[in-house]
Design an enzyme around this catalytic site. Structure first.
Site, PDB file in Angstrom:
ATOM      1  N   SER A  10       0.848  -1.196   0.000  1.00  0.00           N
ATOM      2  CA  SER A  10       0.000   0.000   0.000  1.00  0.00           C
ATOM      3  C   SER A  10       0.879   1.240   0.000  1.00  0.00           C
ATOM      4  O   SER A  10       1.680   1.436   0.936  1.00  0.00           O
ATOM      5  CB  SER A  10      -0.884   0.028   1.245  1.00  0.00           C
ATOM      6  OG  SER A  10      -1.378   1.344   1.426  1.00  0.00           O
ATOM      7  N   HIS A  35      -1.201  -1.276  -4.222  1.00  0.00           N
ATOM      8  CA  HIS A  35      -2.471  -0.992  -3.528  1.00  0.00           C
ATOM      9  C   HIS A  35      -2.550   0.499  -3.285  1.00  0.00           C
ATOM     10  O   HIS A  35      -1.645   1.109  -2.691  1.00  0.00           O
ATOM     11  CB  HIS A  35      -2.534  -1.764  -2.208  1.00  0.00           C
ATOM     12  CG  HIS A  35      -3.861  -1.684  -1.513  1.00  0.00           C
ATOM     13  ND1 HIS A  35      -4.952  -2.419  -1.914  1.00  0.00           N
ATOM     14  CD2 HIS A  35      -4.256  -0.948  -0.457  1.00  0.00           C
ATOM     15  CE1 HIS A  35      -5.969  -2.142  -1.113  1.00  0.00           C
ATOM     16  NE2 HIS A  35      -5.588  -1.258  -0.220  1.00  0.00           N
ATOM     17  N   ASP A  37      -4.620   3.448  -1.712  1.00  0.00           N
ATOM     18  CA  ASP A  37      -5.659   3.736  -0.705  1.00  0.00           C
ATOM     19  C   ASP A  37      -6.220   5.142  -0.861  1.00  0.00           C
ATOM     20  O   ASP A  37      -5.540   6.124  -0.580  1.00  0.00           O
ATOM     21  CB  ASP A  37      -5.062   3.568   0.708  1.00  0.00           C
ATOM     22  CG  ASP A  37      -5.036   2.130   1.142  1.00  0.00           C
ATOM     23  OD1 ASP A  37      -4.015   1.681   1.690  1.00  0.00           O
ATOM     24  OD2 ASP A  37      -6.045   1.430   0.925  1.00  0.00           O
ATOM     25  N   MET A  39      -8.780   7.997   0.257  1.00  0.00           N
ATOM     26  CA  MET A  39      -9.570   8.412   1.423  1.00  0.00           C
ATOM     27  C   MET A  39     -10.083   9.834   1.208  1.00  0.00           C
ATOM     28  O   MET A  39      -9.344  10.696   0.713  1.00  0.00           O
ATOM     29  CB  MET A  39      -8.699   8.367   2.679  1.00  0.00           C
ATOM     30  CG  MET A  39      -8.145   6.980   2.954  1.00  0.00           C
ATOM     31  SD  MET A  39      -7.098   6.984   4.415  1.00  0.00           S
ATOM     32  CE  MET A  39      -6.413   5.332   4.297  1.00  0.00           C
ATOM     33  N   HIS A  74      -8.392   1.052  -3.777  1.00  0.00           N
ATOM     34  CA  HIS A  74      -9.291   0.778  -2.636  1.00  0.00           C
ATOM     35  C   HIS A  74      -9.968   2.091  -2.284  1.00  0.00           C
ATOM     36  O   HIS A  74      -9.326   2.990  -1.711  1.00  0.00           O
ATOM     37  CB  HIS A  74      -8.441   0.239  -1.467  1.00  0.00           C
ATOM     38  CG  HIS A  74      -9.191   0.139  -0.177  1.00  0.00           C
ATOM     39  ND1 HIS A  74      -8.528  -0.048   1.025  1.00  0.00           N
ATOM     40  CD2 HIS A  74     -10.505   0.208   0.123  1.00  0.00           C
ATOM     41  CE1 HIS A  74      -9.425  -0.119   1.999  1.00  0.00           C
ATOM     42  NE2 HIS A  74     -10.631   0.048   1.481  1.00  0.00           N
ATOM     43  N   MET A  76     -12.073   4.325  -0.169  1.00  0.00           N
ATOM     44  CA  MET A  76     -12.676   4.574   1.141  1.00  0.00           C
ATOM     45  C   MET A  76     -13.355   5.937   1.032  1.00  0.00           C
ATOM     46  O   MET A  76     -12.900   6.949   1.602  1.00  0.00           O
ATOM     47  CB  MET A  76     -11.592   4.551   2.245  1.00  0.00           C
ATOM     48  CG  MET A  76     -11.071   3.153   2.500  1.00  0.00           C
ATOM     49  SD  MET A  76      -9.494   3.089   3.349  1.00  0.00           S
ATOM     50  CE  MET A  76      -8.369   3.202   1.954  1.00  0.00           C
ATOM     51  N   MET A 145     -11.057  -6.096   5.578  1.00  0.00           N
ATOM     52  CA  MET A 145     -10.264  -5.164   6.385  1.00  0.00           C
ATOM     53  C   MET A 145      -9.922  -5.814   7.723  1.00  0.00           C
ATOM     54  O   MET A 145     -10.813  -6.254   8.456  1.00  0.00           O
ATOM     55  CB  MET A 145     -11.027  -3.863   6.616  1.00  0.00           C
ATOM     56  CG  MET A 145     -11.292  -3.029   5.373  1.00  0.00           C
ATOM     57  SD  MET A 145      -9.792  -2.588   4.463  1.00  0.00           S
ATOM     58  CE  MET A 145      -8.975  -1.542   5.654  1.00  0.00           C
ATOM     59  N   ASP A 183      -6.369  -6.566   4.209  1.00  0.00           N
ATOM     60  CA  ASP A 183      -5.741  -5.246   4.259  1.00  0.00           C
ATOM     61  C   ASP A 183      -5.699  -4.707   5.689  1.00  0.00           C
ATOM     62  O   ASP A 183      -6.730  -4.442   6.291  1.00  0.00           O
ATOM     63  CB  ASP A 183      -6.590  -4.295   3.383  1.00  0.00           C
ATOM     64  CG  ASP A 183      -6.054  -2.889   3.316  1.00  0.00           C
ATOM     65  OD1 ASP A 183      -6.582  -2.097   2.521  1.00  0.00           O
ATOM     66  OD2 ASP A 183      -5.109  -2.569   4.066  1.00  0.00           O
ATOM     67  N   GLY A 184      -4.450  -4.590   6.196  1.00  0.00           N
ATOM     68  CA  GLY A 184      -4.309  -3.896   7.482  1.00  0.00           C
ATOM     69  C   GLY A 184      -3.567  -4.712   8.511  1.00  0.00           C
ATOM     70  O   GLY A 184      -4.016  -5.787   8.906  1.00  0.00           O
TER      71      GLY A 184
HETATM   72  C1  DX5 Z   1      -6.364   1.442   6.067  1.00  0.00           C
HETATM   73  C2  DX5 Z   1      -5.401   1.184   4.964  1.00  0.00           C
HETATM   74  C3  DX5 Z   1      -4.245   0.371   5.529  1.00  0.00           C
HETATM   75  C4  DX5 Z   1      -3.133   0.183   4.589  1.00  0.00           C
HETATM   76  C5  DX5 Z   1      -2.185  -0.888   5.087  1.00  0.00           C
HETATM   77  O1  DX5 Z   1      -7.381   2.245   5.628  1.00  0.00           O
HETATM   78  O2  DX5 Z   1      -6.052   0.502   3.892  1.00  0.00           O
HETATM   79  O3  DX5 Z   1      -4.766  -0.883   5.922  1.00  0.00           O
HETATM   80  O4  DX5 Z   1      -3.596  -0.167   3.356  1.00  0.00           O
HETATM   81  O5  DX5 Z   1      -1.545  -0.326   6.149  1.00  0.00           O
HETATM   82  P1  DX5 Z   1      -0.585  -1.182   7.111  1.00  0.00           P
HETATM   83  O6  DX5 Z   1      -0.026  -2.323   6.292  1.00  0.00           O
HETATM   84  O7  DX5 Z   1       0.476  -0.205   7.532  1.00  0.00           O
HETATM   85  O8  DX5 Z   1      -1.461  -1.649   8.214  1.00  0.00           O
HETATM   86 ZN    ZN Z   2      -6.467  -0.434   1.512  1.00  0.00          ZN
END
Ligand code: DX5
Ligand code: ZN
Length: 226
Positions: A10, A35, A37, A39, A74, A76, A145, A183-184
């Site tokens: 990501s 990936h 992200d 937001m 992704h 959000m 997630m 993810d996360g």
């Molecule tokens: C949350 C993000 C994170 C990111 C990954 O909204 O989507 O999950 O991609 O972050 P790490 O790998 O640092 O948890």
């Molecule tokens: Zn993500």
């Protein structure tokens, strides 16, 4: 069907002052997907990057041999459809969104698919998989997630493993070729557990970009996956 594991770093955790270089470096280090992200400071309490950044990074998302590396967007964001269309134009290869962020989930999936882009649904830690009953035949990706969306560097939420197991059962029963991404909070220590639950695609931000040698981390992840 044997599942080829994919690592999707990501760029949320990358150096934002050198994003193009970071994308190239992490691909040369072995990343399978990038990936991305997105937001909007509305659906989640953070604001990142939009379609123009995706478009700017697209030419850099290539292997040393010049093979394009998929950009896994992704979203959000809420609402979904207009931004999904802009990312389709900007070069996204997959676009996933949170069903609770769309007022009409099936229509949002159609809005992505009609542009020839793979579509995915994203499930927050407390979000049930119920909507899959009416959409699993339309999608190419399920993203579970394992943190609450909005920030990188959080700890893995273990209950996500049960949801991965359930999603794996639904995918196998559907007989469709759907990627199961998590993810996360994923790192070299827990990635095997996530794979054993049924995942085949792994998002990692801080575990990779937080280290000096991206290749060493990705190699370690692949070793753990076996
Ligand atoms: C949350 C993000 C994170 C990111 C990954 O909204 O989507 O999950 O991609 O972050 P790490 O790998 O640092 O948890
Ligand atoms: Zn993500």
């Amino acid at each position: 069907m044997t599942r080829k594991f994919k690592i999707a770093p990501s760029i949320l955790a990358a150096d934002f002052a050198h994003l193009g270089d970071e994308v190239k470096t992490v691909i040369y280090a072995g990343a399978d997907w990038i990936h991305f992200d997105v937001m909007d400071n509305h659906y989640v309490p953070n604001l990142t990057f939009g379609p123009m950044i995706c478009q700017a990074l697209k030419p850099h998302a290539k292997t040393a041999a010049g093979v394009a590396v998929p950009i896994d967007v992704h979203l959000m964001v809420s609402p979904v459809d207009a931004l999904a269309a802009s990312f389709a134009e900007a070069g996204a290869d997959l676009i996933s969104f949170h069903p609770d962020a769309s007022s009409h989930v099936h229509r949002s999936i159609q809005a992505i698919k009609r542009r020839g882009i793979k579509a995915g649904l994203v499930f927050n830690p407390a979000e049930p998989l119920d909507v899959l009953e009416w959409t699993i035949d339309e999608i190419d990706l399920i993203l579970i997630m394992s943190v609450n969306p909005g920030f990188g560097g959080q700890s893995f939420i273990d209950s996500a493993l049960r949801k991965v197991e359930l999603a794996r059962k639904l995918i196998d029963a559907s007989g469709r070729d759907i990627r199961l991404e998590v993810d996360g909070g994923i790192n070299t220590d827990n990635i095997r557990r996530v794979a054993d639950a049924g995942a085949d695609t792994f998002v990692a931000g801080s575990a990779i970009f937080g280290k000096p040698d991206y290749k060493a981390v990705i190699d370690q992840m692949r070793l753990a996956l076996g």
